[in-house]
Design an enzyme around this catalytic site. Sequence first.
Site, PDB file in Angstrom:
ATOM      1  N   MET A  30       0.840  -1.204   0.000  1.00 18.64           N
ATOM      2  CA  MET A  30       0.000   0.000   0.000  1.00 18.64           C
ATOM      3  C   MET A  30       0.874   1.252   0.000  1.00 18.64           C
ATOM      4  SD  MET A  30      -3.441  -0.886   2.060  1.00 18.64           S
ATOM      5  CE  MET A  30      -2.831  -0.645   3.704  1.00 18.64           C
ATOM      6  N   HIS A  37       9.214  -3.343   3.631  1.00 19.23           N
ATOM      7  CA  HIS A  37       8.891  -3.612   2.226  1.00 19.23           C
ATOM      8  C   HIS A  37      10.164  -3.953   1.445  1.00 19.23           C
ATOM      9  CE1 HIS A  37       5.563  -0.687   3.362  1.00 19.23           C
ATOM     10  NE2 HIS A  37       4.866  -1.693   2.898  1.00 19.23           N
ATOM     11  N   GLY A 152       4.856 -10.186   4.137  1.00 20.85           N
ATOM     12  CA  GLY A 152       5.604 -10.078   5.393  1.00 20.85           C
ATOM     13  C   GLY A 152       4.928 -10.838   6.520  1.00 20.85           C
ATOM     14  N   GLN A 153       5.746 -11.412   7.394  1.00 19.99           N
ATOM     15  CA  GLN A 153       5.195 -12.089   8.568  1.00 19.99           C
ATOM     16  C   GLN A 153       4.671 -11.092   9.594  1.00 19.99           C
ATOM     17  OE1 GLN A 153       8.420 -14.717   9.694  1.00 19.99           O
ATOM     18  NE2 GLN A 153       8.372 -15.642   7.650  1.00 19.99           N
ATOM     19  N   ASP A 155       2.243  -9.168   9.172  1.00 20.94           N
ATOM     20  CA  ASP A 155       0.788  -9.305   9.136  1.00 20.94           C
ATOM     21  C   ASP A 155       0.456 -10.796   9.161  1.00 20.94           C
ATOM     22  OD1 ASP A 155      -0.223  -6.385   8.501  1.00 20.94           O
ATOM     23  OD2 ASP A 155       1.597  -6.721   7.363  1.00 20.94           O
ATOM     24  N   GLN A 158      -3.072 -11.937   8.166  1.00 25.65           N
ATOM     25  CA  GLN A 158      -3.235 -11.722   6.723  1.00 25.65           C
ATOM     26  C   GLN A 158      -2.531 -12.828   5.936  1.00 25.65           C
ATOM     27  OE1 GLN A 158      -2.677  -7.776   4.781  1.00 25.65           O
ATOM     28  NE2 GLN A 158      -0.728  -8.579   4.123  1.00 25.65           N
ATOM     29  N   VAL A 181      10.636  -6.911  10.050  1.00 27.34           N
ATOM     30  CA  VAL A 181      11.770  -5.989  10.134  1.00 27.34           C
ATOM     31  C   VAL A 181      11.414  -4.926  11.184  1.00 27.34           C
ATOM     32  CG1 VAL A 181      13.219  -4.378   8.861  1.00 27.34           C
ATOM     33  CG2 VAL A 181      12.302  -6.409   7.711  1.00 27.34           C
ATOM     34  N   SER A 190       6.250  -0.031  10.207  1.00 25.91           N
ATOM     35  CA  SER A 190       4.913   0.020   9.630  1.00 25.91           C
ATOM     36  C   SER A 190       4.742   1.384   8.985  1.00 25.91           C
ATOM     37  CB  SER A 190       3.880  -0.148  10.749  1.00 25.91           C
ATOM     38  OG  SER A 190       2.613   0.320  10.316  1.00 25.91           O
ATOM     39  N   ARG A 192       2.243   3.097   9.112  1.00 27.67           N
ATOM     40  CA  ARG A 192       1.492   3.919  10.078  1.00 27.67           C
ATOM     41  C   ARG A 192       2.405   4.553  11.138  1.00 27.67           C
ATOM     42  NH1 ARG A 192      -2.600  -0.018   9.106  1.00 27.67           N
ATOM     43  NH2 ARG A 192      -4.539   0.978   8.443  1.00 27.67           N
TER      44      ARG A 192
HETATM   45  P1  AMP Z   1       1.458  -2.892   3.424  1.00 24.64           P
HETATM   46  O1  AMP Z   1       2.057  -1.879   2.504  1.00 24.64           O
HETATM   47  O2  AMP Z   1       1.385  -2.439   4.855  1.00 24.64           O
HETATM   48  O3  AMP Z   1       0.172  -3.469   2.911  1.00 24.64           O
HETATM   49  O4  AMP Z   1       2.494  -4.096   3.454  1.00 24.64           O
HETATM   50  C1  AMP Z   1       2.896  -4.746   2.271  1.00 24.64           C
HETATM   51  C2  AMP Z   1       3.667  -5.975   2.636  1.00 24.64           C
HETATM   52  O5  AMP Z   1       4.805  -5.626   3.407  1.00 24.64           O
HETATM   53  C3  AMP Z   1       2.840  -6.943   3.495  1.00 24.64           C
HETATM   54  O6  AMP Z   1       3.078  -8.268   3.042  1.00 24.64           O
HETATM   55  C4  AMP Z   1       3.383  -6.716   4.873  1.00 24.64           C
HETATM   56  O7  AMP Z   1       3.280  -7.839   5.724  1.00 24.64           O
HETATM   57  C5  AMP Z   1       4.840  -6.399   4.572  1.00 24.64           C
HETATM   58  N1  AMP Z   1       5.431  -5.651   5.686  1.00 24.64           N
HETATM   59  C6  AMP Z   1       5.007  -4.465   6.196  1.00 24.64           C
HETATM   60  N2  AMP Z   1       5.762  -4.098   7.251  1.00 24.64           N
HETATM   61  C7  AMP Z   1       6.689  -5.083   7.431  1.00 24.64           C
HETATM   62  C8  AMP Z   1       7.748  -5.304   8.361  1.00 24.64           C
HETATM   63  N3  AMP Z   1       8.025  -4.448   9.330  1.00 24.64           N
HETATM   64  N4  AMP Z   1       8.490  -6.426   8.236  1.00 24.64           N
HETATM   65  C9  AMP Z   1       8.200  -7.324   7.254  1.00 24.64           C
HETATM   66  N5  AMP Z   1       7.220  -7.178   6.344  1.00 24.64           N
HETATM   67  C10 AMP Z   1       6.468  -6.075   6.427  1.00 24.64           C
END
Ligand code: AMP
Length: 287
Positions: A30, A37, A152-153, A155, A158, A181, A190, A192
């Site tokens: 997103m 990411h 990513g683990q 979530d 998810q 990470v 995150s 956020r």
């Molecule tokens: P998002 O942009 O938040 O929808 O995340 C996109 C992908 O990045 C998802 O598969 C998340 O699980 C992964 N992701 C987000 N933050 C982290 C993190 N801190 N460590 C590992 N993977 C992440």
Amino acid sequence: MTPMIVHTREELKSAIAHANPKSLGFVPTMGALHEGHERLFDKARAENELVVISIFVNELQFNDAQDYANYPRDLDTDLVMATRAGVDIVFAPPAEEIYHAGKPLIQLHSGILGEMYEGASRPGHFDGMLAVVAKLLHLADPRQGEYRAYFGQKDAQQLALIRRMVADLDYPVELCSVPIVRSARGLALSSRNALLNAEQLEAALVLHRAIELIASRAARHEPLNIDDALGLFQMEPSVELDYFVVVDPNTLQELAFICQDTPFTGEALILVAAKVGGVRLIDNQPI
Ligand code: AMP
């Protein structure tokens, strides 16, 4: 090299067909990209000839309009990171391109796995997430050669749902995942986090402290006594705890019986969610 940026399904399809890769690694995001990411991009880069990412803030998975409005968006900075990670194609569609037939009439239902934890606090979130992931996995499908998608683990719920969707609906894609990470001080990265001020970032560290407390007991095969973790949250009144649970890593069912004074053995997953300054944060750790 700067990635190729495409905005429509047609452009994406022809860019993939033109590359005709032996293997394609796809990373849906997103945006508001960070090192979490980047780790996914790096893994996709190491394992595939062509790396495609998507940047799309999916309104359907936001149960709170304010959360959707506030979600950080920064395509220019995202492209810098995508370039650095050697991404080949960035798919950044407008909402009308993804939901070209309007709000989906036919929708996936995330079932029992989607009703717990995040699903209980964010009604409709996982159905909305599956709606977009189901589409994106089709749109990035190279149709021939190897096809992998990276999540990513961070979530965990998810990821469990996407694994079930891919198995239940026979998606021809191999799912790959990367561990969480974190910042140097332990906060799970995150998008956020960008919405938190310095004080809130400090308070948010309690999620990791609580996880570490229980994970270290598990590593020593001691009783988990998770009330002590809950006590840490009580000492941070600006952090509003939603749940802190120990669950079965496959079914996500709560393992209430191992949470108190029985010595810990076996495998489990700690899941936590809390709000800091109105911003929802989640974290987890396998034990
Ligand atoms: P998002 O942009 O938040 O929808 O995340 C996109 C992908 O990045 C998802 O598969 C998340 O699980 C992964 N992701 C987000 N933050 C982290 C993190 N801190 N460590 C590992 N993977 C992440």
